[in-house]
Design a protein around this motif. Structure first.
Motif, PDB file in Angstrom:
ATOM      1  N   ALA A 114     -64.637 -62.885 -40.789  1.00 48.55           N
ATOM      2  CA  ALA A 114     -65.923 -63.031 -40.330  1.00 48.55           C
ATOM      3  C   ALA A 114     -66.999 -62.240 -40.944  1.00 48.55           C
ATOM      4  CB  ALA A 114     -65.865 -62.712 -38.906  1.00 48.55           C
ATOM      5  N   LEU A 115     -66.760 -61.132 -41.614  1.00 46.60           N
ATOM      6  CA  LEU A 115     -67.865 -60.305 -42.191  1.00 46.60           C
ATOM      7  C   LEU A 115     -67.524 -60.031 -43.860  1.00 46.60           C
ATOM      8  CD1 LEU A 115     -67.874 -57.608 -39.453  1.00 46.60           C
ATOM      9  CD2 LEU A 115     -69.636 -59.241 -39.859  1.00 46.60           C
ATOM     10  N   PRO A 116     -68.522 -59.915 -44.607  1.00 48.90           N
ATOM     11  CA  PRO A 116     -68.360 -59.153 -45.888  1.00 48.90           C
ATOM     12  C   PRO A 116     -67.419 -57.995 -45.944  1.00 48.90           C
ATOM     13  CG  PRO A 116     -70.669 -59.698 -45.488  1.00 48.90           C
ATOM     14  CD  PRO A 116     -69.868 -59.937 -44.263  1.00 48.90           C
ATOM     15  N   GLN A 117     -66.648 -57.776 -47.080  1.00 49.29           N
ATOM     16  CA  GLN A 117     -65.706 -56.860 -47.030  1.00 49.29           C
ATOM     17  C   GLN A 117     -66.281 -55.409 -47.002  1.00 49.29           C
ATOM     18  OE1 GLN A 117     -63.732 -56.438 -50.790  1.00 49.29           O
ATOM     19  NE2 GLN A 117     -62.555 -54.553 -50.259  1.00 49.29           N
ATOM     20  N   GLN A 118     -67.365 -55.328 -47.188  1.00 51.09           N
ATOM     21  CA  GLN A 118     -67.916 -53.788 -46.983  1.00 51.09           C
ATOM     22  C   GLN A 118     -68.323 -53.637 -45.452  1.00 51.09           C
ATOM     23  OE1 GLN A 118     -71.353 -53.090 -49.512  1.00 51.09           O
ATOM     24  NE2 GLN A 118     -71.234 -51.082 -48.993  1.00 51.09           N
ATOM     25  N   GLN A 119     -68.753 -54.726 -45.053  1.00 51.84           N
ATOM     26  CA  GLN A 119     -69.347 -54.748 -43.412  1.00 51.84           C
ATOM     27  C   GLN A 119     -67.989 -54.534 -42.444  1.00 51.84           C
ATOM     28  OE1 GLN A 119     -72.015 -57.906 -43.053  1.00 51.84           O
ATOM     29  NE2 GLN A 119     -73.645 -56.690 -43.910  1.00 51.84           N
ATOM     30  N   ALA A 120     -66.971 -55.444 -42.886  1.00 50.64           N
ATOM     31  CA  ALA A 120     -65.717 -55.467 -42.157  1.00 50.64           C
ATOM     32  C   ALA A 120     -65.276 -53.988 -42.003  1.00 50.64           C
ATOM     33  CB  ALA A 120     -64.790 -56.338 -42.611  1.00 50.64           C
ATOM     34  N   ALA A 121     -65.009 -53.603 -43.384  1.00 50.44           N
ATOM     35  CA  ALA A 121     -64.404 -51.927 -43.486  1.00 50.44           C
ATOM     36  C   ALA A 121     -65.252 -50.848 -42.507  1.00 50.44           C
ATOM     37  CB  ALA A 121     -64.429 -51.630 -44.978  1.00 50.44           C
ATOM     38  N   LEU A 122     -66.443 -51.173 -42.727  1.00 46.26           N
ATOM     39  CA  LEU A 122     -67.510 -50.113 -41.560  1.00 46.26           C
ATOM     40  C   LEU A 122     -67.111 -50.279 -40.312  1.00 46.26           C
ATOM     41  CD1 LEU A 122     -69.533 -47.952 -41.673  1.00 46.26           C
ATOM     42  CD2 LEU A 122     -71.392 -49.568 -41.629  1.00 46.26           C
ATOM     43  N   LEU A 123     -67.248 -51.600 -39.776  1.00 44.89           N
ATOM     44  CA  LEU A 123     -66.745 -51.618 -38.289  1.00 44.89           C
ATOM     45  C   LEU A 123     -65.371 -51.219 -37.961  1.00 44.89           C
ATOM     46  CD1 LEU A 123     -67.549 -53.026 -35.976  1.00 44.89           C
ATOM     47  CD2 LEU A 123     -66.718 -55.196 -36.809  1.00 44.89           C
ATOM     48  N   ILE A 124     -64.474 -51.543 -38.887  1.00 44.65           N
ATOM     49  CA  ILE A 124     -63.211 -51.157 -38.629  1.00 44.65           C
ATOM     50  C   ILE A 124     -63.094 -49.439 -38.357  1.00 44.65           C
ATOM     51  CG2 ILE A 124     -60.855 -51.040 -39.384  1.00 44.65           C
ATOM     52  CD1 ILE A 124     -61.092 -53.733 -40.501  1.00 44.65           C
ATOM     53  N   VAL A 128     -62.099 -47.850 -34.779  1.00 39.85           N
ATOM     54  CA  VAL A 128     -60.973 -47.033 -34.694  1.00 39.85           C
ATOM     55  C   VAL A 128     -60.772 -45.747 -35.613  1.00 39.85           C
ATOM     56  CG1 VAL A 128     -59.556 -48.795 -33.834  1.00 39.85           C
ATOM     57  CG2 VAL A 128     -59.688 -48.373 -36.230  1.00 39.85           C
ATOM     58  N   GLY A 129     -61.645 -45.431 -36.461  1.00 39.44           N
ATOM     59  CA  GLY A 129     -61.746 -44.247 -37.448  1.00 39.44           C
ATOM     60  C   GLY A 129     -60.891 -44.517 -38.626  1.00 39.44           C
ATOM     61  N   GLN A 130     -60.536 -45.602 -38.977  1.00 40.80           N
ATOM     62  CA  GLN A 130     -59.672 -45.756 -40.139  1.00 40.80           C
ATOM     63  C   GLN A 130     -60.546 -46.306 -41.370  1.00 40.80           C
ATOM     64  OE1 GLN A 130     -56.569 -48.583 -39.295  1.00 40.80           O
ATOM     65  NE2 GLN A 130     -56.429 -49.070 -41.615  1.00 40.80           N
ATOM     66  N   LYS A 131     -60.545 -44.994 -42.184  1.00 40.90           N
ATOM     67  CA  LYS A 131     -61.567 -45.263 -43.188  1.00 40.90           C
ATOM     68  C   LYS A 131     -60.806 -45.704 -44.445  1.00 40.90           C
ATOM     69  CE  LYS A 131     -62.714 -41.020 -42.980  1.00 40.90           C
ATOM     70  NZ  LYS A 131     -63.546 -39.466 -43.194  1.00 40.90           N
ATOM     71  N   ASP A 132     -59.552 -46.037 -44.533  1.00 44.22           N
ATOM     72  CA  ASP A 132     -59.119 -46.367 -45.727  1.00 44.22           C
ATOM     73  C   ASP A 132     -59.340 -47.533 -46.414  1.00 44.22           C
ATOM     74  OD1 ASP A 132     -57.436 -47.502 -43.555  1.00 44.22           O
ATOM     75  OD2 ASP A 132     -55.646 -47.740 -44.857  1.00 44.22           O
ATOM     76  N   LEU A 133     -60.240 -48.543 -45.778  1.00 41.78           N
ATOM     77  CA  LEU A 133     -60.567 -49.750 -46.048  1.00 41.78           C
ATOM     78  C   LEU A 133     -62.020 -49.730 -46.727  1.00 41.78           C
ATOM     79  CD1 LEU A 133     -59.446 -52.162 -43.163  1.00 41.78           C
ATOM     80  CD2 LEU A 133     -58.261 -51.837 -45.262  1.00 41.78           C
ATOM     81  N   MET A 134     -62.579 -48.621 -46.330  1.00 37.02           N
ATOM     82  CA  MET A 134     -64.049 -48.448 -47.202  1.00 37.02           C
ATOM     83  C   MET A 134     -64.028 -47.855 -48.536  1.00 37.02           C
ATOM     84  SD  MET A 134     -66.055 -46.375 -43.910  1.00 37.02           S
ATOM     85  CE  MET A 134     -67.282 -46.209 -44.858  1.00 37.02           C
ATOM     86  N   SER A 135     -64.762 -48.544 -49.322  1.00 33.33           N
ATOM     87  CA  SER A 135     -64.943 -48.168 -50.617  1.00 33.33           C
ATOM     88  C   SER A 135     -65.142 -46.666 -50.931  1.00 33.33           C
ATOM     89  CB  SER A 135     -65.950 -48.912 -51.463  1.00 33.33           C
ATOM     90  OG  SER A 135     -67.456 -48.449 -51.055  1.00 33.33           O
ATOM     91  N   VAL A 136     -64.687 -46.134 -51.943  1.00 33.50           N
ATOM     92  CA  VAL A 136     -64.866 -44.616 -52.383  1.00 33.50           C
ATOM     93  C   VAL A 136     -66.367 -44.404 -52.220  1.00 33.50           C
ATOM     94  CG1 VAL A 136     -64.562 -42.945 -54.015  1.00 33.50           C
ATOM     95  CG2 VAL A 136     -62.532 -44.522 -53.799  1.00 33.50           C
ATOM     96  N   ARG A 137     -67.184 -45.426 -52.734  1.00 39.77           N
ATOM     97  CA  ARG A 137     -68.518 -45.080 -52.745  1.00 39.77           C
ATOM     98  C   ARG A 137     -68.985 -44.888 -51.436  1.00 39.77           C
ATOM     99  NH1 ARG A 137     -71.814 -49.895 -54.224  1.00 39.77           N
ATOM    100  NH2 ARG A 137     -72.171 -50.005 -52.134  1.00 39.77           N
ATOM    101  N   ASP A 138     -68.710 -45.664 -50.549  1.00 43.29           N
ATOM    102  CA  ASP A 138     -69.574 -45.711 -49.134  1.00 43.29           C
ATOM    103  C   ASP A 138     -68.748 -44.373 -48.527  1.00 43.29           C
ATOM    104  OD1 ASP A 138     -70.590 -48.238 -49.574  1.00 43.29           O
ATOM    105  OD2 ASP A 138     -69.024 -49.134 -48.410  1.00 43.29           O
TER     106      ASP A 138
END
Length: 181
Positions: A114-124, A128-138
């Motif tokens: 439903a969301l672009p990758q960067q936004q989905a990773a931030l929402l996750i 739940v506090g799972q940061k492993d989907l976020m980019s290293v830059r973010d």
């Protein structure tokens, strides 16, 4: 090197392209778990029965972090890095954990669709506090801003709050439950 058979007893944490870290409970009489780090292209999951061949090591502390004590709180007393791993079966082990992880990954996939990758990773990360989907830059941007702890805390607190409110709702009613928020 050792040859070990056991079950994956944690949800593998993914990082980089193929990196995965997970806990293995040996099938032997030992109660301690082993933390495994691999760069395999295989997709490991909770409950996989595996054979692994690798060199077992004792964990070591970092200069400013008691890594050994941290692992001991999870009942982990050994590490194996980049072993040869063979999946030989699958078990639900604990059905509650298995189905909770199933729902978690189902919801994550819906976020990703439903969301672009960067936004989905931030929402996750927030949920739940799972940061492993976020980019290293973010992640680095959150660290520089001094707010990286908020992601982990907000996910943890939000999850606990949802569980507690769900349990209180039958006793307090809907309106009072929302006032507690």
């Amino acid at each position: 090197k050792i040859i070990l058979d056991g079950y994956i007893v944690s949800d593998p944490e993914r990082y980089h392209v193929y990196g995965q870290v997970f806990e293995v409970q040996p099938e032997t009489k030992f109660n301690q778990k082993i933390q495994v780090t691999t760069f395999s292209k295989d997709n490991f999951t909770y409950g996989d029965k595996i054979y692994l061949i690798g060199k077992i090591k004792a964990p070591k502390n970092f200069d400013d972090f008691d890594y050994v004590k941290n692992l001991e709180t999870k009942n982990i007393y050994a590490l194996i890095n980049e072993p040869d791993i063979f999946i030989v079966g699958h078990s639900h082990l604990n059905p509650i954990i298995f189905y909770s992880l199933f729902v978690k990954h189902f919801v994550f996939e819906k976020f990703k669709q439903a969301l672009p990758q960067q936004q989905a990773a931030l929402l996750i990360a927030i949920v739940v506090g799972q940061k492993d989907l976020m980019s290293v830059r973010d992640i680095q941007a959150f660290r520089i801003a001094g707010t990286s702890h908020l992601i982990a805390l907000s996910g943890y607190v939000l999850t606990l709050m949802m569980i507690i409110l769900g349990d209180l709702r039958p006793y307090l009613g809907r309106k009072k439950t929302y006032l507690v928020c």
